[in-house]
Design an enzyme around this catalytic site. Structure first.
Site: not given
Ligand code: GNR
Ligand code: NI
Length: 172
Positions: A46, A140, A94-95, A136-137, A51
């Protein structure tokens, strides 16, 4: 298509609140395509516009990635309309917090309404990993990262590591 630089914590831009998109046009679709390419390039499932330093309320996802075929999803102005009382725990990464992972508790199932790639209104029910990833997104887009959901002790350890890594990267 282009690969966009991803912002890593700590960075004040990760705390900004994104603004709703008022028109789904080719300019926005080009940005969504770039976000998707950036996400695949970083092997994420995601990516939220926040980001990559953009304040539009958009995100891309592909939770099918690991099982082979690509299944990109685009969410414009996403809103959670329902959350299940039942919760779920996922080990999140998270990236924008590279190399850091923690268990996060969230509603197991959510309903989300959004505009799709063509600007059409949609509403879906998401479960398990898809539900976790959407939440999660959307976080952000509201300036929230996954460590904001864990204990302050665990969060401090992670943030200290990230600060140290940035310091080392700058002085080497
Ligand atoms: O790549 C991602 N893996 C992930 C694993 C578990 C819960 C959420 C994520 S999102 C993350 C990519 C990211 O940072 N998205 O904002
Ligand atoms: Ni993230």
């Amino acid at each position: 298509m282009a690969i966009l630089p991803i912002i890593t914590a700590p960075d004040p831009r990760l705390k900004l609140i994104a603004k709703p998109v008022d028109k789904v046009d080719d300019n926005l679709r080009k940005f969504l395509d770039d976000m998707l390419e950036t996400m695949y390039d970083s092997e994420g499932i995601g990516l939220a516009a926040t980001q990559v330093g953009d304040l539009r309320r958009v995100l891309v996802l592909d939770v099918a990635q690991k099982e082979g075929g690509k299944e990109p999803m685009f969410f414009i102005n996403p809103e959670i309309t329902w959350e299940s009382p039942e919760e779920n725990v996922y080990l999140e990464g998270c990236l924008s917090l590279p190399g850091q992972f923690a268990d996060v508790v969230r509603p197991k199932t959510v309903k989300v309404k959004f505009l799709d790639y063509n600007g059409k209104a949609q509403e879906i029910e998401a479960d398990e990993l898809l539900a976790t990833c959407i939440q999660h997104e959307i976080d952000h887009l509201n300036g929230v990262v996954f460590v904001d959901h864990i204990s302050s002790m665990k969060r401090d350890i992670i943030m200290r590591k990230l600060k140290k890594e940035k310091r080392l990267a700058q002085t080497s």
